[in-house]
Design an enzyme around this catalytic site. Structure first.
Site, mmCIF file in Angstrom:
data_model
loop_
_atom_site.group_PDB
_atom_site.id
_atom_site.type_symbol
_atom_site.label_atom_id
_atom_site.label_comp_id
_atom_site.label_asym_id
_atom_site.label_seq_id
_atom_site.Cartn_x
_atom_site.Cartn_y
_atom_site.Cartn_z
ATOM 1 C CB VAL A 118 -1.250 26.307 -8.409
ATOM 2 C CG1 VAL A 118 -1.827 24.925 -8.683
ATOM 3 C CG2 VAL A 118 -1.439 27.225 -9.614
ATOM 4 N N PRO A 119 -2.636 25.965 -5.032
ATOM 5 C CG PRO A 119 -4.718 26.006 -3.970
ATOM 6 C CD PRO A 119 -4.029 26.368 -5.249
ATOM 7 C CB CYS A 120 0.272 21.565 -4.604
ATOM 8 S SG CYS A 120 1.770 22.490 -4.289
ATOM 9 C CG HIS A 121 -0.668 24.883 0.563
ATOM 10 N ND1 HIS A 121 -0.638 25.756 -0.516
ATOM 11 C CD2 HIS A 121 -1.620 25.348 1.393
ATOM 12 C CE1 HIS A 121 -1.541 26.708 -0.318
ATOM 13 N NE2 HIS A 121 -2.152 26.477 0.828
#
Length: 183
Positions: free
Chosen positions: A150-153
């Site tokens: 889950v690419p919050c970056h």
């Protein structure tokens, strides 16, 4: 230990970007976290479990845990050389998702940000139909327990600047730069 005690298994692997720690509950990925060594993400896992699943036991997984082995392989491959193909495989991992409905909406939208691209907190807020909820989107990103998958970056400030990241701003910059080169 009774037969109803939840058991969280974990394993970790070192990459150039971080040590990745994956934890499972039943047949789902409970969390994916990053650190300089196994110590920090393991302590984070212990603290989170103590608060949210206090009756659970945490055990280092044996070498035969297929879900952990598969997950770690995908994550280490991805952090070595990101690709759309590996990202798509990671998206099929069964995630144990717990959070508010708002957080779940945000996390779902994050998974649609393409490899090598970014979005702003404001764009995410607009996308989920809550344009004034920019801070709440940032808060949902901060509570993401499934790093990289889950690419919050990939979420930045509206001016394109890099703000906080659960696992360090420098690490966020490294991952974004690595993904940008991959596409």
């Amino acid at each position: 230990m009774s037969s109803t005690t939840p058991i969280i298994y974990y394993a970790s692997a070192k990459t150039d970007i971080a040590t990745v720690l994956v934890a499972t509950l039943n047949e789902e990925i409970y969390s994916i976290s990053l650190g300089d060594s196994e110590k920090e993400p393991l302590q984070d896992l212990r603290d989170y479990v103590a608060e949210h699943l206090s009756d659970a036991d945490i055990h280092k997984a044996d070498k035969n845990n297929q879900l952990l082995n598969q997950s770690l392989k995908l994550l280490t491959d991805y952090l070595s050389s990101p690709s759309v193909a590996t990202y798509k495989k990671m998206q099929k991992l069964p995630l144990y998702i717990e959070g508010t409905e708002f957080q779940k909406k945000v996390w779902h939208v994050l998974k649609d940000i393409p490899v090598g691209k970014t979005a702003s907190y404001s764009e995410i807020a607009h996308h989920i139909g809550s344009p004034k909820a920019v801070r709440a989107v940032a808060n949902a990103c901060a509570h993401n327990r499934h790093g990289i998958v889950v690419p919050c970056h990939r979420v930045l400030r509206s001016d394109g600047g890099i703000s906080g990241y659960r696992w360090g701003v420098e690490r966020k910059k490294q991952i974004i730069a690595l993904e940008a080169k991959a596409v």
